[in-house]
Structures are given as structure tokens and as C-alpha cells.
Scaffold this active site. Structure first.
Site, mmCIF file in Angstrom:
data_model
loop_
_atom_site.group_PDB
_atom_site.id
_atom_site.type_symbol
_atom_site.label_atom_id
_atom_site.label_comp_id
_atom_site.label_asym_id
_atom_site.label_seq_id
_atom_site.Cartn_x
_atom_site.Cartn_y
_atom_site.Cartn_z
ATOM 1 N N PHE A 105 -15.427 3.664 7.335
ATOM 2 C CA PHE A 105 -14.035 3.986 6.973
ATOM 3 C C PHE A 105 -13.787 3.940 5.462
ATOM 4 O O PHE A 105 -12.682 4.215 5.013
ATOM 5 C CB PHE A 105 -13.059 3.043 7.692
ATOM 6 C CG PHE A 105 -13.255 1.572 7.402
ATOM 7 C CD1 PHE A 105 -12.713 0.977 6.261
ATOM 8 C CD2 PHE A 105 -13.993 0.765 8.273
ATOM 9 C CE1 PHE A 105 -12.893 -0.366 5.987
ATOM 10 C CE2 PHE A 105 -14.181 -0.600 8.007
ATOM 11 C CZ PHE A 105 -13.636 -1.162 6.857
ATOM 12 N N GLU A 113 -8.973 -10.305 -8.159
ATOM 13 C CA GLU A 113 -8.133 -9.122 -7.942
ATOM 14 C C GLU A 113 -6.963 -9.080 -8.928
ATOM 15 O O GLU A 113 -6.593 -8.001 -9.402
ATOM 16 C CB GLU A 113 -7.664 -9.093 -6.479
ATOM 17 C CG GLU A 113 -8.840 -8.840 -5.528
ATOM 18 C CD GLU A 113 -8.516 -9.047 -4.050
ATOM 19 O OE1 GLU A 113 -7.340 -9.292 -3.709
ATOM 20 O OE2 GLU A 113 -9.464 -8.968 -3.235
ATOM 21 N N THR A 162 -5.464 -7.733 10.521
ATOM 22 C CA THR A 162 -5.774 -6.427 9.927
ATOM 23 C C THR A 162 -5.280 -5.278 10.806
ATOM 24 O O THR A 162 -4.726 -4.298 10.300
ATOM 25 C CB THR A 162 -7.302 -6.311 9.711
ATOM 26 O OG1 THR A 162 -7.728 -7.426 8.914
ATOM 27 C CG2 THR A 162 -7.676 -5.023 9.003
ATOM 28 N N HIS A 181 -1.758 -5.481 1.391
ATOM 29 C CA HIS A 181 -3.025 -6.176 1.140
ATOM 30 C C HIS A 181 -2.751 -7.596 0.682
ATOM 31 O O HIS A 181 -1.784 -7.836 -0.035
ATOM 32 C CB HIS A 181 -3.818 -5.460 0.025
ATOM 33 C CG HIS A 181 -4.945 -6.302 -0.518
ATOM 34 N ND1 HIS A 181 -6.168 -6.382 0.112
ATOM 35 C CD2 HIS A 181 -5.010 -7.148 -1.586
ATOM 36 C CE1 HIS A 181 -6.945 -7.231 -0.569
ATOM 37 N NE2 HIS A 181 -6.271 -7.700 -1.599
ATOM 38 N N ARG A 209 2.643 -7.113 9.109
ATOM 39 C CA ARG A 209 1.990 -6.037 9.869
ATOM 40 C C ARG A 209 2.459 -6.016 11.324
ATOM 41 O O ARG A 209 2.616 -4.939 11.909
ATOM 42 C CB ARG A 209 0.477 -6.203 9.790
ATOM 43 C CG ARG A 209 -0.104 -5.855 8.402
ATOM 44 C CD ARG A 209 -1.546 -6.286 8.304
ATOM 45 N NE ARG A 209 -2.196 -5.873 7.057
ATOM 46 C CZ ARG A 209 -3.346 -6.367 6.636
ATOM 47 N NH1 ARG A 209 -3.980 -7.293 7.347
ATOM 48 N NH2 ARG A 209 -3.890 -5.939 5.503
ATOM 49 N N ASN A 252 -1.762 -0.109 7.305
ATOM 50 C CA ASN A 252 -1.259 -1.465 7.589
ATOM 51 C C ASN A 252 -0.435 -2.078 6.449
ATOM 52 O O ASN A 252 -0.299 -3.287 6.329
ATOM 53 C CB ASN A 252 -2.396 -2.386 8.062
ATOM 54 C CG ASN A 252 -3.504 -2.557 7.049
ATOM 55 O OD1 ASN A 252 -3.415 -2.043 5.927
ATOM 56 N ND2 ASN A 252 -4.542 -3.291 7.417
ATOM 57 N N TYR A 299 -12.301 -2.696 -3.360
ATOM 58 C CA TYR A 299 -12.853 -2.772 -2.003
ATOM 59 C C TYR A 299 -14.379 -2.688 -1.996
ATOM 60 O O TYR A 299 -14.968 -2.251 -1.011
ATOM 61 C CB TYR A 299 -12.256 -1.655 -1.136
ATOM 62 C CG TYR A 299 -10.849 -1.943 -0.648
ATOM 63 C CD1 TYR A 299 -10.559 -3.075 0.123
ATOM 64 C CD2 TYR A 299 -9.798 -1.065 -0.917
ATOM 65 C CE1 TYR A 299 -9.270 -3.333 0.583
ATOM 66 C CE2 TYR A 299 -8.504 -1.313 -0.449
ATOM 67 C CZ TYR A 299 -8.255 -2.446 0.303
ATOM 68 O OH TYR A 299 -6.978 -2.701 0.775
ATOM 69 N N ARG A 355 -1.885 -14.664 3.871
ATOM 70 C CA ARG A 355 -2.632 -13.979 4.931
ATOM 71 C C ARG A 355 -1.924 -14.167 6.281
ATOM 72 O O ARG A 355 -1.890 -13.253 7.102
ATOM 73 C CB ARG A 355 -4.062 -14.509 5.010
ATOM 74 C CG ARG A 355 -4.899 -14.239 3.764
ATOM 75 C CD ARG A 355 -5.544 -12.889 3.733
ATOM 76 N NE ARG A 355 -6.548 -12.702 4.746
ATOM 77 C CZ ARG A 355 -7.297 -11.595 4.855
ATOM 78 N NH1 ARG A 355 -7.137 -10.594 3.976
ATOM 79 N NH2 ARG A 355 -8.181 -11.465 5.820
ATOM 80 N N LYS A 411 0.840 -1.195 0.000
ATOM 81 C CA LYS A 411 0.000 0.000 0.000
ATOM 82 C C LYS A 411 0.888 1.263 0.000
ATOM 83 O O LYS A 411 2.108 1.172 0.223
ATOM 84 C CB LYS A 411 -0.930 -0.057 1.210
ATOM 85 C CG LYS A 411 -1.954 -1.215 1.134
ATOM 86 C CD LYS A 411 -2.802 -1.282 2.404
ATOM 87 C CE LYS A 411 -3.903 -2.324 2.309
ATOM 88 N NZ LYS A 411 -4.717 -2.379 3.553
HETATM 89 N N1 UDP Z 1 -9.674 -0.814 7.308
HETATM 90 C C1 UDP Z 1 -9.756 0.359 8.034
HETATM 91 N N2 UDP Z 1 -10.502 0.376 9.176
HETATM 92 C C2 UDP Z 1 -11.192 -0.715 9.619
HETATM 93 C C3 UDP Z 1 -11.103 -1.903 8.879
HETATM 94 C C4 UDP Z 1 -10.335 -1.930 7.724
HETATM 95 O O1 UDP Z 1 -9.159 1.370 7.666
HETATM 96 O O2 UDP Z 1 -11.845 -0.647 10.659
HETATM 97 C C5 UDP Z 1 -8.856 -0.850 6.080
HETATM 98 C C6 UDP Z 1 -7.500 -1.526 6.314
HETATM 99 O O3 UDP Z 1 -6.534 -0.838 5.509
HETATM 100 C C7 UDP Z 1 -7.758 -2.925 5.795
HETATM 101 C C8 UDP Z 1 -8.683 -2.642 4.623
HETATM 102 O O4 UDP Z 1 -9.530 -1.596 5.086
HETATM 103 O O5 UDP Z 1 -6.550 -3.572 5.413
HETATM 104 C C9 UDP Z 1 -9.530 -3.811 4.173
HETATM 105 O O6 UDP Z 1 -10.221 -4.319 5.280
HETATM 106 P P1 UDP Z 1 -10.319 -5.898 5.500
HETATM 107 O O7 UDP Z 1 -11.285 -6.133 6.618
HETATM 108 O O8 UDP Z 1 -10.576 -6.574 4.201
HETATM 109 O O9 UDP Z 1 -8.859 -6.260 6.065
HETATM 110 P P2 UDP Z 1 -7.633 -7.057 5.405
HETATM 111 O O10 UDP Z 1 -8.226 -8.132 4.524
HETATM 112 O O11 UDP Z 1 -6.803 -6.063 4.637
HETATM 113 O O12 UDP Z 1 -6.868 -7.616 6.576
HETATM 114 MG MG MG Z 2 -9.677 -7.979 3.001
#
Ligand code: UDP
Ligand code: MG
Length: 160
Positions: A68, A137, A102, A126, A113, A123, A60, A96, A20
Site C-alpha cells: 500500500f 517526526e 489504524t 496520524h 477514527r 483514516n 513513512y 494514540r 491528513k
Molecule cells: N495504511 C494503509 N493500509 C494498510 C495499513 C496502513 O493504507 O494496510 C496507511 C494508513 O493511512 C495508516 C498509515 O498507512 O494510518 C500508516 O500505517 P501504520 O501501520 O503506521 O498505522 P497508524 O500508525 O497510522 O495507525
Molecule cells: Mg504508524
């Protein structure tokens, strides 16, 4: 055909990994690529890219209703990202795990992370959450011809 080099087709997955904008700005691109490279996955696509708003929103789209969401779109489009396609047996779930939770404060030490970030909204990386989303994707972020099919010289040293 070298059967020992080729895992059965059902087992091979693809995942979309992206550094990112914060990861790019903080000089973490090499470090993040290295984690997946050293694990032994196959890099099939790689580019530096300025993400337009409509692509960020499509990527997204499942999060569209979240509070958010607007900040997330601003974040992802705030500077260049590094787009990657990785292939391997079990690569989606494994990536993952390498990425970690996350919320970076809840991510285990040793994960990307957990080691390199402190805030959910910054974070650094992705990773696709399912094999279907991995394919979706990669198709979304890469154009025809940008994903390369090749065999690693180290393949027999990774799989028996
Ligand atoms: N995100 C955020 N606030 C939240 C949850 C998610 O800013 O409360 C952002 C964060 O950058 C995250 C992305 O949205 O990586 C996608 O969310 P997801 O739940 O898919 O998490 P990931 O798969 O990236 O762990
Ligand atoms: Mg995700």
C-alpha cells in the site's frame, strides 16, 4: 521556578499529530485539534502544509516495502495537511488512544477514527508511535523556529 507547574523532564514527551488530506477536505481540522486541546495537552507547533513526495516517503520510510506504500504516498500528498506538535506527560500513548485503531472500523467509538472515519486508507489523522518517533517526526515536519516553547495559563489546573 514553579515545581507544581513542571512535570519531571523524563515524563514530558512530544508527539507529531497530523490531520491528513481527507480530514482537511472534510472540514474536520477544528474537531481533531479540539480533541487534543480539551484533553489538556500543550500545542507547540501548528501549520497548514502541502507535503512534497520526498517528505511523505521519509515520514513513512518504515513502510517502504508494503504493497500500500505508493497509494499511501499519493494519499498524504493529495492535498494540504495540518501539522501539529503536542507536548505532555504520556502524550504519545495517550494521543494514540485518542486517535484509535489504524482501521477505523475497528477503532472504538469515542476515538477520532472510530467517530469520524471508515477506511484504513482514509483514516483522517496520524500520531507518532513512540517518543523517539515523536521527536524524529517533529524535526522532520517543522523548521527551526516553528515549534514554540510556552506555558499554558491552565497548567496548575491540569497538574497538581
Ligand atoms: N495504511 C494503509 N493500509 C494498510 C495499513 C496502513 O493504507 O494496510 C496507511 C494508513 O493511512 C495508516 C498509515 O498507512 O494510518 C500508516 O500505517 P501504520 O501501520 O503506521 O498505522 P497508524 O500508525 O497510522 O495507525
Ligand atoms: Mg504508524
Amino acid at each position: 521556578f514553579l515545581p507544581h507547574l513542571v512535570a519531571s523532564m523524563e515524563e514530558v514527551e512530544e508527539t507529531y499529530i497530523m490531520v491528513k488530506p481527507d480530514g482537511v477536505q472534510r472540514g474536520l481540522v477544528g474537531e481533531i485539534i479540539s480533541r487534543f486541546e480539551k484533553k489538556g495537552f500543550l500545542l507547540k507547533g501548528l501549520k497548514l502544509f502541502q507535503c512534497p513526495k520526498d517528505l511523505a516517503e521519509e515520514h513513512y520510510k518504515d513502510l517502504k516495502g508494503k504493497s500500500f506504500f505508493p497509494k499511501l504516498i499519493d494519499y498524504i500528498t493529495s492535498g494540504p495537511v495540518v501539522c501539529m506538535a503536542w507536548e505532555g506527560v504520556g502524550v504519545v500513548a495517550s494521543a494514540r488512544k485518542l486517535i484509535g485503531a489504524t482501521n477505523p472500523l475497528q477503532a472504538e467509538p469515542g476515538t477520532i477514527r472510530g467517530d469520524l472515519a471508515v477506511q484504513t486508507g482514509r483514516n483522517v489523522v496520524h500520531g507518532s508511535d513512540s517518543p523517539d518517533n515523536g521527536k524524529r517526526e517533529i524535526d522532520l515536519w517543522f523548521k527551526e523556529g516553528e515549534v514554540v516553547q510556552w506555558t499554558q495559563a491552565q497548567a496548575p489546573w491540569l497538574r497538581e
